[in-house]
Design a protein around this motif. Sequence first.
Motif, mmCIF file in Angstrom:
data_model
loop_
_atom_site.group_PDB
_atom_site.id
_atom_site.type_symbol
_atom_site.label_atom_id
_atom_site.label_comp_id
_atom_site.label_asym_id
_atom_site.label_seq_id
_atom_site.Cartn_x
_atom_site.Cartn_y
_atom_site.Cartn_z
ATOM 1 N N SER A 124 0.819 4.019 -3.013
ATOM 2 C CA SER A 124 0.545 5.523 -3.001
ATOM 3 C C SER A 124 1.433 6.308 -3.314
ATOM 4 O O SER A 124 1.382 7.479 -3.975
ATOM 5 C CB SER A 124 -0.010 5.814 -1.598
ATOM 6 N N LYS A 125 2.890 5.898 -3.191
ATOM 7 C CA LYS A 125 3.935 6.537 -4.048
ATOM 8 C C LYS A 125 3.984 6.599 -5.179
ATOM 9 O O LYS A 125 4.305 7.655 -5.846
ATOM 10 C CB LYS A 125 5.150 6.086 -3.203
ATOM 11 N N LEU A 165 -7.025 -1.712 -3.807
ATOM 12 C CA LEU A 165 -5.810 -0.794 -4.138
ATOM 13 C C LEU A 165 -5.609 -0.245 -5.219
ATOM 14 O O LEU A 165 -5.457 1.177 -5.461
ATOM 15 C CB LEU A 165 -4.768 -1.560 -3.488
ATOM 16 N N ALA A 170 1.382 6.276 -7.196
ATOM 17 C CA ALA A 170 0.321 7.161 -7.429
ATOM 18 C C ALA A 170 0.829 8.534 -7.514
ATOM 19 O O ALA A 170 0.381 9.391 -8.450
ATOM 20 C CB ALA A 170 -0.905 6.753 -7.002
ATOM 21 N N ALA A 171 1.240 8.981 -6.553
ATOM 22 C CA ALA A 171 1.416 10.194 -6.208
ATOM 23 C C ALA A 171 2.401 10.879 -7.278
ATOM 24 O O ALA A 171 2.434 11.979 -7.757
ATOM 25 C CB ALA A 171 2.303 10.650 -4.999
ATOM 26 N N GLU A 218 0.858 -1.224 0.066
ATOM 27 C CA GLU A 218 -0.127 -0.160 -0.061
ATOM 28 C C GLU A 218 0.748 1.282 -0.028
ATOM 29 O O GLU A 218 0.555 2.184 -0.666
ATOM 30 C CB GLU A 218 -0.781 -0.065 1.157
ATOM 31 N N THR A 219 1.633 1.118 0.883
ATOM 32 C CA THR A 219 2.815 2.444 0.924
ATOM 33 C C THR A 219 3.376 2.669 -0.679
ATOM 34 O O THR A 219 3.341 3.850 -1.029
ATOM 35 C CB THR A 219 3.946 2.303 2.007
ATOM 36 N N THR A 261 -8.340 2.345 -5.723
ATOM 37 C CA THR A 261 -8.187 3.861 -4.856
ATOM 38 C C THR A 261 -6.946 4.559 -5.364
ATOM 39 O O THR A 261 -7.061 5.899 -5.502
ATOM 40 C CB THR A 261 -7.698 3.363 -3.537
ATOM 41 N N HIS A 262 -5.990 3.882 -6.013
ATOM 42 C CA HIS A 262 -4.774 4.644 -6.317
ATOM 43 C C HIS A 262 -4.544 4.972 -8.113
ATOM 44 O O HIS A 262 -3.744 5.403 -8.507
ATOM 45 C CB HIS A 262 -3.447 4.060 -6.165
#
Length: 277
Positions: free
Chosen positions: A34-35, A62, A37-38, A30-31, A65-66
């Motif tokens: 999200s990185k 996931l 995706a950012a 997950e971490t 979400t991303h």
Amino acid sequence: MTKKTIKSAVTLALVPEIKTGPWIYWEELETSMSKAAALGFDGIELFTPSGTNIDNNHLTQLLKTHSLELAAVGTGAGKVIHGLTLTDPNPAIREQAISFIKEMILFGAQHGAPAIIGSMQGNVVNGIEREQSVAWLAEGLEIVEKIAFEQGVFLIYEPLNRYETNMFNTLAAGVEFIQHHTLTNVKLLADLFHMNIEEDNSAKSILNYGNHIGHVHFADSNRRPMGNGQTNMSEIANALKEIHYTGYLSAEAFPWPTPDDAAQQTIYSFNHYFNSK
Ligand SMILES: [Mn+2]
């Protein structure tokens, strides 16, 4: 998600045994997602211990979400953890290799992603004729490409450099092999690091064999993120545009100097060559 012709991806490894390998993100799923995706990556390429390690519903959630896609799944753990290859002289091991790959194909296909056969192709080993090893590889790929086809995905075969396999090292050799054995659901992986070692001219090979390329590993000549070595990326980018490549450029590169820097450098290079107007 924005529509691009060529898509960006970043590798994410969840296999502690390969900790020294060329994968960008090593943190938990997950971490890392999200990185990725950012930074604006389109997808992730996953290396998991097996095809049953991740809960499919959780991953689906996931990805949603991303706003990420699953670009591909790697099968390298089959070799690294279990010592399985498609060319092992022991038929029981070849069979286990096929089962392992099958699980990985089913996992990836749940998310529309193909599986990659890299190190699991193995080698021509001492005491075995090359012809025999090639036949075993073809037999194995024939079985798993069919499973992939039934799942609605293709299979990716990766020519590796000579220090990692003595099976097939160039796009030309890979194409000849898959055509000779009528492996019609197999596409090739153009790994820019391996190609830098083996091809006479990477851009020319991409132009010559473009219709067989299903995935690209995006790393510089020293396997650091693109922009840290001596690869002529603009020539290669032009070749990929000329063949109308629409797959992923996936960063299979060392997390140098740090995973976050490597991811940032990768997306910077990707945007520089493919998204600048
Ligand atoms: Mn690769």
